[in-house]
Motif scaffolding. Sequence first.
Motif, PDB file in Angstrom:
ATOM      1  N   ILE A  18       0.858  -1.185   0.000  1.00 26.47           N
ATOM      2  CA  ILE A  18       0.000   0.000   0.000  1.00 26.47           C
ATOM      3  C   ILE A  18       0.891   1.231   0.000  1.00 26.47           C
ATOM      4  N   SER A  19       0.709   2.078  -0.980  1.00 23.03           N
ATOM      5  CA  SER A  19       1.411   3.359  -1.010  1.00 23.03           C
ATOM      6  C   SER A  19       0.524   4.412  -0.368  1.00 23.03           C
ATOM      7  N   VAL A  20       1.044   5.073   0.657  1.00 22.41           N
ATOM      8  CA  VAL A  20       0.298   6.135   1.335  1.00 22.41           C
ATOM      9  C   VAL A  20       0.987   7.464   1.035  1.00 22.41           C
ATOM     10  N   ILE A  21       0.265   8.349   0.387  1.00 17.46           N
ATOM     11  CA  ILE A  21       0.830   9.630  -0.051  1.00 17.46           C
ATOM     12  C   ILE A  21       0.408  10.728   0.916  1.00 17.46           C
ATOM     13  N   VAL A  22       1.408  11.452   1.428  1.00 15.60           N
ATOM     14  CA  VAL A  22       1.166  12.479   2.441  1.00 15.60           C
ATOM     15  C   VAL A  22       1.668  13.829   1.934  1.00 15.60           C
ATOM     16  N   PRO A  23       0.789  14.700   1.425  1.00 14.49           N
ATOM     17  CA  PRO A  23       1.213  16.058   1.035  1.00 14.49           C
ATOM     18  C   PRO A  23       1.452  16.914   2.271  1.00 14.49           C
ATOM     19  N   ILE A  24       2.513  17.719   2.238  1.00  9.45           N
ATOM     20  CA  ILE A  24       2.951  18.427   3.445  1.00  9.45           C
ATOM     21  C   ILE A  24       3.286  19.881   3.123  1.00  9.45           C
ATOM     22  N   TYR A  25       2.704  20.785   3.910  1.00  9.80           N
ATOM     23  CA  TYR A  25       3.061  22.207   3.785  1.00  9.80           C
ATOM     24  C   TYR A  25       2.686  22.936   5.063  1.00  9.80           C
ATOM     25  N   GLY A  26       3.677  23.502   5.737  1.00 11.63           N
ATOM     26  CA  GLY A  26       3.442  24.383   6.872  1.00 11.63           C
ATOM     27  C   GLY A  26       2.737  23.746   8.060  1.00 11.63           C
ATOM     28  N   ILE A  27       3.032  22.497   8.356  1.00 16.76           N
ATOM     29  CA  ILE A  27       2.322  21.798   9.436  1.00 16.76           C
ATOM     30  C   ILE A  27       3.303  21.137  10.399  1.00 16.76           C
ATOM     31  N   GLU A  28       4.414  21.772  10.674  1.00 18.98           N
ATOM     32  CA  GLU A  28       5.447  21.155  11.502  1.00 18.98           C
ATOM     33  C   GLU A  28       4.932  20.724  12.873  1.00 18.98           C
ATOM     34  N   ARG A  29       3.951  21.419  13.381  1.00 19.15           N
ATOM     35  CA  ARG A  29       3.414  21.122  14.710  1.00 19.15           C
ATOM     36  C   ARG A  29       2.738  19.746  14.759  1.00 19.15           C
ATOM     37  N   TYR A  30       2.177  19.314  13.626  1.00 18.45           N
ATOM     38  CA  TYR A  30       1.371  18.095  13.607  1.00 18.45           C
ATOM     39  C   TYR A  30       2.027  16.931  12.858  1.00 18.45           C
ATOM     40  N   LEU A  31       3.058  17.215  12.092  1.00 19.19           N
ATOM     41  CA  LEU A  31       3.602  16.236  11.156  1.00 19.19           C
ATOM     42  C   LEU A  31       4.137  14.980  11.839  1.00 19.19           C
ATOM     43  N   GLY A  32       4.830  15.137  12.955  1.00 18.04           N
ATOM     44  CA  GLY A  32       5.394  13.979  13.635  1.00 18.04           C
ATOM     45  C   GLY A  32       4.329  12.982  14.053  1.00 18.04           C
ATOM     46  N   HIS A  33       3.207  13.489  14.563  1.00 15.72           N
ATOM     47  CA  HIS A  33       2.105  12.617  14.977  1.00 15.72           C
ATOM     48  C   HIS A  33       1.552  11.845  13.783  1.00 15.72           C
ATOM     49  N   CYS A  34       1.413  12.534  12.652  1.00 14.21           N
ATOM     50  CA  CYS A  34       0.912  11.893  11.437  1.00 14.21           C
ATOM     51  C   CYS A  34       1.829  10.751  10.998  1.00 14.21           C
ATOM     52  N   ILE A  35       3.108  11.041  10.865  1.00 15.16           N
ATOM     53  CA  ILE A  35       4.060  10.035  10.384  1.00 15.16           C
ATOM     54  C   ILE A  35       4.146   8.863  11.356  1.00 15.16           C
ATOM     55  N   GLN A  36       4.188   9.167  12.636  1.00 14.02           N
ATOM     56  CA  GLN A  36       4.270   8.111  13.653  1.00 14.02           C
ATOM     57  C   GLN A  36       3.068   7.175  13.564  1.00 14.02           C
ATOM     58  N   SER A  37       1.885   7.738  13.322  1.00 12.95           N
ATOM     59  CA  SER A  37       0.676   6.910  13.229  1.00 12.95           C
ATOM     60  C   SER A  37       0.734   5.964  12.030  1.00 12.95           C
ATOM     61  N   LEU A  38       1.410   6.377  10.969  1.00 14.65           N
ATOM     62  CA  LEU A  38       1.572   5.495   9.804  1.00 14.65           C
ATOM     63  C   LEU A  38       2.622   4.427  10.079  1.00 14.65           C
ATOM     64  N   MET A  39       3.679   4.800  10.726  1.00  8.60           N
ATOM     65  CA  MET A  39       4.729   3.831  11.055  1.00  8.60           C
ATOM     66  C   MET A  39       4.213   2.735  11.984  1.00  8.60           C
ATOM     67  N   GLU A  40       3.216   3.060  12.806  1.00  8.61           N
ATOM     68  CA  GLU A  40       2.703   2.122  13.797  1.00  8.61           C
ATOM     69  C   GLU A  40       1.503   1.314  13.313  1.00  8.61           C
ATOM     70  N   GLN A  41       1.166   1.403  12.032  1.00 11.94           N
ATOM     71  CA  GLN A  41       0.052   0.627  11.505  1.00 11.94           C
ATOM     72  C   GLN A  41       0.274  -0.869  11.701  1.00 11.94           C
ATOM     73  N   THR A  42      -0.794  -1.591  12.028  1.00  7.51           N
ATOM     74  CA  THR A  42      -0.683  -3.045  12.173  1.00  7.51           C
ATOM     75  C   THR A  42      -0.327  -3.684  10.839  1.00  7.51           C
ATOM     76  N   TYR A  43      -0.783  -3.092   9.738  1.00  6.66           N
ATOM     77  CA  TYR A  43      -0.358  -3.566   8.419  1.00  6.66           C
ATOM     78  C   TYR A  43       0.958  -2.873   8.082  1.00  6.66           C
ATOM     79  N   GLN A  44       2.004  -3.649   7.981  1.00  8.16           N
ATOM     80  CA  GLN A  44       3.348  -3.102   7.894  1.00  8.16           C
ATOM     81  C   GLN A  44       3.865  -2.901   6.476  1.00  8.16           C
ATOM     82  N   ASN A  45       3.255  -3.563   5.495  1.00  5.83           N
ATOM     83  CA  ASN A  45       3.800  -3.483   4.138  1.00  5.83           C
ATOM     84  C   ASN A  45       3.317  -2.205   3.450  1.00  5.83           C
ATOM     85  N   LEU A  46       3.840  -1.107   3.956  1.00  7.10           N
ATOM     86  CA  LEU A  46       3.475   0.215   3.470  1.00  7.10           C
ATOM     87  C   LEU A  46       4.659   0.895   2.795  1.00  7.10           C
ATOM     88  N   GLU A  47       4.342   1.694   1.819  1.00  7.83           N
ATOM     89  CA  GLU A  47       5.290   2.636   1.241  1.00  7.83           C
ATOM     90  C   GLU A  47       4.757   4.025   1.617  1.00  7.83           C
TER      91      GLU A  47
END
Length: 327
Positions: A18-47
């Motif tokens: 599964i490819s998950v596309i994350v567009p990013i602009y001016g959201i430094e306050r929230y970005l870490g939480h977003c990325i961490q939530s993707l890294m912690e998915q129970t389904y691991q075969n992610l791009e």
Amino acid sequence: EIKRTVSKTKIMLKQPLISVIVPIYGIERYLGHCIQSLMEQTYQNLEIILVDDGSPDRCPQICDLYASKDKRIKVIHKENGGLVTARKAGVQIAQGEYIGFVDGDDWVGVGFYQSLLNTIMACDADIAVAGCSRDLYRKTITMENALPLGVYEGESMEYFRKNMMSFGSFFRFGVTTYHRNKLYRREAIIPFQMAVEDGFTVMEDGATTYPAMLAAKKIVLTNNFAYHYRQRSDSMLKSMTSLSTEAERLKSVYYYLQNAVEDYPAEYQLKKQVDDVMLAVYIVRCGGITNIANHTMLNSIYNRNIEGKIMISRSEERRVGTECRSR
């Protein structure tokens, strides 16, 4: 330990990417939480494809930091071109059999993609559509699609197309416009994402999702609410420009969608559904307040009369009906 790692790798290789596309602009306050939530998915075969759209804050550095920690993460740094161009950049390098989109200031529950993948594969569907949760401060509200849950194909797909944009006697989105609460088979979304005009800044999701759903042969709707949309006080809606400017921005999307539905049977009433959608979006972007003068201005810009259903706004305290009709 080595044997267990090798075994786990072999199992992952048998599972679709599964490819998950994350567009990013001016959201430094929230970005870490977003990325961490993707890294912690129970389904691991992610791009996980992080697209830095020329962000002026620390987002580029945050993206690179996470990429150094997880080899599933790919980072694109590009000049600022807007949300549509960021998504296109991600789609162009995506390798997944399935594709999802997450806004960089949102986050997803740990089982979100596992659940959607299980559903889309079990039903052999082109698109799986979930609900989502809207987070505002410490309060969370679940948002569901108006169309009934289930699998749509064949005759039921005819019903879906007749109601997907505008459902019921009062206006409701049959299926929400959002990219974020959907998982697509790659061939079901890439052509439509690449076709959208780069300059769209309003309804850019709907300009892609609705044509994609119209072309799909099988769609499944679920009640998965594990996508968390973070409603921010500094969001784009809060910085709305004049009503005439908003109408002009919507105009290009309006005619884009009218053209996209041109070749479908008249019985689906798709052009009428587009009218309903665009008037509803216009009223929302007016702050829920509109009047005949505004409608006259809207009709003048669009060079035609546009009529829509009555729109119902809901809150915990009251139900307010706003006539969404231009005469």
